[in-house]
Motif scaffolding. Sequence first.
Motif, PDB file in Angstrom:
ATOM      1  N   ILE A 141     -18.338  16.665 -27.271  1.00  0.00           N
ATOM      2  CA  ILE A 141     -17.198  16.926 -28.425  1.00  0.00           C
ATOM      3  C   ILE A 141     -16.368  18.153 -27.556  1.00  0.00           C
ATOM      4  O   ILE A 141     -17.091  19.168 -26.790  1.00  0.00           O
ATOM      5  CB  ILE A 141     -17.786  17.690 -29.603  1.00  0.00           C
ATOM      6  CG1 ILE A 141     -18.553  16.528 -30.314  1.00  0.00           C
ATOM      7  CG2 ILE A 141     -16.820  18.286 -30.321  1.00  0.00           C
ATOM      8  CD1 ILE A 141     -19.118  16.846 -31.748  1.00  0.00           C
ATOM      9  N   ASP A 188      -8.122  25.090 -30.692  1.00  0.00           N
ATOM     10  CA  ASP A 188      -9.562  24.594 -30.786  1.00  0.00           C
ATOM     11  C   ASP A 188     -10.010  23.854 -30.046  1.00  0.00           C
ATOM     12  O   ASP A 188     -11.455  23.763 -29.711  1.00  0.00           O
ATOM     13  CB  ASP A 188      -9.792  23.874 -32.603  1.00  0.00           C
ATOM     14  CG  ASP A 188     -10.946  23.270 -32.688  1.00  0.00           C
ATOM     15  OD1 ASP A 188     -11.947  24.179 -32.724  1.00  0.00           O
ATOM     16  OD2 ASP A 188     -11.105  22.226 -32.778  1.00  0.00           O
ATOM     17  N   THR A 189      -9.362  22.995 -29.195  1.00  0.00           N
ATOM     18  CA  THR A 189      -9.783  22.135 -28.223  1.00  0.00           C
ATOM     19  C   THR A 189     -10.167  23.132 -27.057  1.00  0.00           C
ATOM     20  O   THR A 189      -9.506  23.889 -26.436  1.00  0.00           O
ATOM     21  CB  THR A 189      -8.596  21.064 -27.581  1.00  0.00           C
ATOM     22  OG1 THR A 189      -8.305  20.505 -28.907  1.00  0.00           O
ATOM     23  CG2 THR A 189      -9.279  20.300 -26.382  1.00  0.00           C
ATOM     24  N   TYR A 199     -22.364  21.331 -25.126  1.00  0.00           N
ATOM     25  CA  TYR A 199     -22.379  20.199 -25.781  1.00  0.00           C
ATOM     26  C   TYR A 199     -21.578  19.052 -25.306  1.00  0.00           C
ATOM     27  O   TYR A 199     -20.342  19.104 -25.465  1.00  0.00           O
ATOM     28  CB  TYR A 199     -22.251  20.341 -27.388  1.00  0.00           C
ATOM     29  CG  TYR A 199     -22.517  19.230 -28.162  1.00  0.00           C
ATOM     30  CD1 TYR A 199     -23.826  18.730 -28.094  1.00  0.00           C
ATOM     31  CD2 TYR A 199     -21.776  18.668 -29.293  1.00  0.00           C
ATOM     32  CE1 TYR A 199     -24.151  17.417 -28.844  1.00  0.00           C
ATOM     33  CE2 TYR A 199     -22.074  17.660 -29.809  1.00  0.00           C
ATOM     34  CZ  TYR A 199     -23.013  16.889 -29.843  1.00  0.00           C
ATOM     35  OH  TYR A 199     -23.472  16.079 -30.499  1.00  0.00           O
ATOM     36  N   SER A 224     -13.966  19.812 -29.549  1.00  0.00           N
ATOM     37  CA  SER A 224     -13.399  20.712 -30.486  1.00  0.00           C
ATOM     38  C   SER A 224     -14.671  21.670 -30.903  1.00  0.00           C
ATOM     39  O   SER A 224     -15.759  21.315 -31.186  1.00  0.00           O
ATOM     40  CB  SER A 224     -13.196  19.633 -31.826  1.00  0.00           C
ATOM     41  OG  SER A 224     -13.244  20.757 -33.046  1.00  0.00           O
ATOM     42  N   GLU A 268     -14.624  23.597 -33.428  1.00  0.00           N
ATOM     43  CA  GLU A 268     -15.061  23.686 -34.866  1.00  0.00           C
ATOM     44  C   GLU A 268     -16.112  22.625 -35.298  1.00  0.00           C
ATOM     45  O   GLU A 268     -17.116  22.607 -35.732  1.00  0.00           O
ATOM     46  CB  GLU A 268     -13.738  23.597 -35.585  1.00  0.00           C
ATOM     47  CG  GLU A 268     -13.960  23.904 -37.367  1.00  0.00           C
ATOM     48  CD  GLU A 268     -14.701  25.405 -37.556  1.00  0.00           C
ATOM     49  OE1 GLU A 268     -15.886  25.338 -38.197  1.00  0.00           O
ATOM     50  OE2 GLU A 268     -14.264  26.284 -36.792  1.00  0.00           O
ATOM     51  N   LYS A 269     -15.778  21.544 -34.582  1.00  0.00           N
ATOM     52  CA  LYS A 269     -16.561  20.177 -34.790  1.00  0.00           C
ATOM     53  C   LYS A 269     -18.038  20.520 -34.275  1.00  0.00           C
ATOM     54  O   LYS A 269     -19.052  20.005 -34.615  1.00  0.00           O
ATOM     55  CB  LYS A 269     -15.961  19.073 -34.217  1.00  0.00           C
ATOM     56  CG  LYS A 269     -14.730  18.434 -35.056  1.00  0.00           C
ATOM     57  CD  LYS A 269     -14.099  17.219 -34.716  1.00  0.00           C
ATOM     58  CE  LYS A 269     -13.012  16.964 -35.454  1.00  0.00           C
ATOM     59  NZ  LYS A 269     -12.015  15.496 -34.921  1.00  0.00           N
ATOM     60  N   ALA A 270     -18.043  21.034 -33.069  1.00  0.00           N
ATOM     61  CA  ALA A 270     -19.312  21.439 -32.583  1.00  0.00           C
ATOM     62  C   ALA A 270     -20.085  22.456 -32.971  1.00  0.00           C
ATOM     63  O   ALA A 270     -21.424  22.709 -32.705  1.00  0.00           O
ATOM     64  CB  ALA A 270     -19.005  21.506 -30.994  1.00  0.00           C
ATOM     65  N   ARG A 271     -19.597  23.247 -33.764  1.00  0.00           N
ATOM     66  CA  ARG A 271     -20.237  24.693 -34.166  1.00  0.00           C
ATOM     67  C   ARG A 271     -21.563  24.356 -34.519  1.00  0.00           C
ATOM     68  O   ARG A 271     -22.361  24.798 -34.265  1.00  0.00           O
ATOM     69  CB  ARG A 271     -19.362  25.143 -35.228  1.00  0.00           C
ATOM     70  CG  ARG A 271     -19.906  26.473 -35.766  1.00  0.00           C
ATOM     71  CD  ARG A 271     -19.052  27.393 -36.748  1.00  0.00           C
ATOM     72  NE  ARG A 271     -17.739  27.916 -35.951  1.00  0.00           N
ATOM     73  CZ  ARG A 271     -17.996  28.788 -35.308  1.00  0.00           C
ATOM     74  NH1 ARG A 271     -18.879  29.644 -35.404  1.00  0.00           N
ATOM     75  NH2 ARG A 271     -16.752  29.088 -34.820  1.00  0.00           N
ATOM     76  N   LYS A 272     -21.697  23.374 -35.719  1.00  0.00           N
ATOM     77  CA  LYS A 272     -22.983  23.285 -36.486  1.00  0.00           C
ATOM     78  C   LYS A 272     -24.141  22.608 -35.575  1.00  0.00           C
ATOM     79  O   LYS A 272     -25.154  23.233 -35.487  1.00  0.00           O
ATOM     80  CB  LYS A 272     -22.706  22.094 -37.576  1.00  0.00           C
ATOM     81  CG  LYS A 272     -24.142  21.935 -38.467  1.00  0.00           C
ATOM     82  CD  LYS A 272     -23.857  21.027 -39.686  1.00  0.00           C
ATOM     83  CE  LYS A 272     -25.064  20.844 -40.355  1.00  0.00           C
ATOM     84  NZ  LYS A 272     -25.921  22.196 -40.728  1.00  0.00           N
TER      85      LYS A 272
END
Length: 220
Positions: free
Chosen positions: A148, A192-193, A145, A150, A152-156
Amino acid sequence: MPVKWVLYWQPNQGSTVSTQILNEAAQCAESINGVKEGRWKATLNYYKPMLRDQSNHPDLPRDFLGISLADQPSKYYFIIRSQRIVVEADATIQLIMEKLQSYKSKVSLYFDGFQYQLGDFRLRVGRVVPVHSESIRGIVMEVEYLPISSMEKARKVMEEFVEIWHEALSKRSLSGKFVNSELNFGEFGLADTYTPQHTGVQYAIVMAHMIATVQPVVRG
């Protein structure tokens, strides 16, 4: 660096892996408006020590993986799963290791396939074959993706894309599915990065699953 998930093909019980699955996956990528960008490749080596008696050197790893990634051609990554260590090195380290002869590559695998662009996503689908062989050991898929870095931010949005992919692929009645392994990157000292080290760890885990689950393979 964009977040990336590495998935592997898990055949149904009693099924084998073949180029038909790879071809169907490629056609599926194009059916959801994927634009083919060209080929991609990576290599993975499984190293074992050259020592006759390792009991005299208990601190040395019993084995580890080395991988070269298509998007990091000047780097080489080592993953010691038993000690949860991942290390980035210059690609020339492979020549140094050959000269030192302290560890020898026992298995070499080659990843080869196609890359597609789907909006903000980049998709890579390829076969896994031993070097100097055409016998397929498995199939992997990278989902990246681009906006992004991150995890965690990209998970969804990654989960949503994979769900769309599974739905599209399910229409082709293949005997198996692509699987994403949930990993605790913190165990490897990764944050996370997203970094190339995250990719290296994913490939190490994917190969362990693939070796454990793949049935006798078919050629072609």
